[in-house]
Design a protein around this motif. Structure first.
Motif, mmCIF file in Angstrom:
data_model
loop_
_atom_site.group_PDB
_atom_site.id
_atom_site.type_symbol
_atom_site.label_atom_id
_atom_site.label_comp_id
_atom_site.label_asym_id
_atom_site.label_seq_id
_atom_site.Cartn_x
_atom_site.Cartn_y
_atom_site.Cartn_z
ATOM 1 N N ILE A 10 0.859 -1.181 0.000
ATOM 2 C CA ILE A 10 0.000 0.000 0.000
ATOM 3 C C ILE A 10 0.896 1.232 0.000
ATOM 4 O O ILE A 10 1.796 1.339 0.841
ATOM 5 C CB ILE A 10 -0.911 0.033 1.251
ATOM 6 N N ILE A 11 0.629 2.144 -0.921
ATOM 7 C CA ILE A 11 1.246 3.467 -0.906
ATOM 8 C C ILE A 11 0.104 4.438 -0.606
ATOM 9 O O ILE A 11 -0.916 4.450 -1.313
ATOM 10 C CB ILE A 11 1.901 3.828 -2.269
ATOM 11 N N ALA A 12 0.282 5.218 0.460
ATOM 12 C CA ALA A 12 -0.799 6.091 0.910
ATOM 13 C C ALA A 12 -0.266 7.494 1.186
ATOM 14 O O ALA A 12 0.918 7.678 1.478
ATOM 15 C CB ALA A 12 -1.442 5.519 2.177
ATOM 16 N N ASN A 13 -1.171 8.456 1.142
ATOM 17 C CA ASN A 13 -0.774 9.814 1.475
ATOM 18 C C ASN A 13 -0.662 9.957 2.999
ATOM 19 O O ASN A 13 -0.981 9.024 3.745
ATOM 20 C CB ASN A 13 -1.734 10.835 0.851
ATOM 21 N N GLU A 14 -0.234 11.094 3.443
ATOM 22 C CA GLU A 14 0.024 11.309 4.874
ATOM 23 C C GLU A 14 -1.250 11.324 5.715
ATOM 24 O O GLU A 14 -1.191 11.143 6.928
ATOM 25 C CB GLU A 14 0.827 12.596 5.087
ATOM 26 N N SER A 15 -2.411 11.522 5.097
ATOM 27 C CA SER A 15 -3.662 11.530 5.870
ATOM 28 C C SER A 15 -4.168 10.119 6.173
ATOM 29 O O SER A 15 -5.056 9.945 7.005
ATOM 30 C CB SER A 15 -4.750 12.312 5.128
ATOM 31 N N PHE A 16 -3.604 9.099 5.523
ATOM 32 C CA PHE A 16 -4.073 7.722 5.712
ATOM 33 C C PHE A 16 -3.694 7.186 7.081
ATOM 34 O O PHE A 16 -2.592 7.391 7.569
ATOM 35 C CB PHE A 16 -3.468 6.801 4.648
ATOM 36 N N SER A 17 -4.642 6.448 7.675
ATOM 37 C CA SER A 17 -4.347 5.646 8.867
ATOM 38 C C SER A 17 -5.222 4.402 8.812
ATOM 39 O O SER A 17 -6.336 4.432 8.273
ATOM 40 C CB SER A 17 -4.596 6.427 10.164
ATOM 41 N N PHE A 18 -4.707 3.311 9.379
ATOM 42 C CA PHE A 18 -5.491 2.082 9.408
ATOM 43 C C PHE A 18 -6.726 2.246 10.291
ATOM 44 O O PHE A 18 -7.776 1.671 10.001
ATOM 45 C CB PHE A 18 -4.628 0.904 9.873
ATOM 46 N N ALA A 19 -6.619 3.056 11.339
ATOM 47 C CA ALA A 19 -7.772 3.295 12.214
ATOM 48 C C ALA A 19 -8.889 3.997 11.440
ATOM 49 O O ALA A 19 -10.060 3.595 11.513
ATOM 50 C CB ALA A 19 -7.353 4.121 13.428
ATOM 51 N N LYS A 20 -8.524 5.037 10.690
ATOM 52 C CA LYS A 20 -9.511 5.764 9.886
ATOM 53 C C LYS A 20 -10.128 4.851 8.828
ATOM 54 O O LYS A 20 -11.343 4.838 8.631
ATOM 55 C CB LYS A 20 -8.844 6.979 9.239
#
Length: 111
Positions: free
Chosen positions: A56-66
């Motif tokens: 997974i490549i994600a931006n800085e706003s990504f979180s597994f909790a969200k």
């Protein structure tokens, strides 16, 4: 940018593995939207035998909790996860109730 590597096993049954891969040839639009809306910019799943590896490549706003909160509230994602559970099994040592397990980065080389 954030990078995550996760692992999961499939049931060790060639027919189930073929079915699982077929589902991933074209995922439902609602599932793709939920992935992108969470901040994931790219996702790749690789298979060796019945072991899966997901990048997974994600931006800085990504979180597994969200992402988990979003998924819980999305009936399409819940139906997809229920369907995929027919094919998946946790790797030994994975915490109860967890399917994909996050890998620990133990080495990096960059130029």
């Amino acid at each position: 940018m954030q990078r995550f590597i996760l692992f999961l096993d499939l049931q060790d049954d060639p027919e189930l593995i073929r079915e699982y891969e077929k589902y991933h040839e074209s995922i439902p639009a609602e599932i793709e939207k939920s992935i992108l809306d969470s901040g994931i910019e790219s996702m790749h799943i690789f298979r060796f035998e019945n072991r899966l590896c997901m990048e997974i490549i994600a931006n800085e706003s990504f979180s597994f909790a969200k992402k988990g909160e979003m998924d819980t509230l999305n009936p399409s994602v819940q139906a997809w996860e229920t369907l995929m559970s027919n094919y998946q099994k946790s790797i030994p040592g994975t915490p109860e109730g967890t399917k994909w397990i996050l890998a620990k980065n133990i080495f990096s080389l960059t130029s």
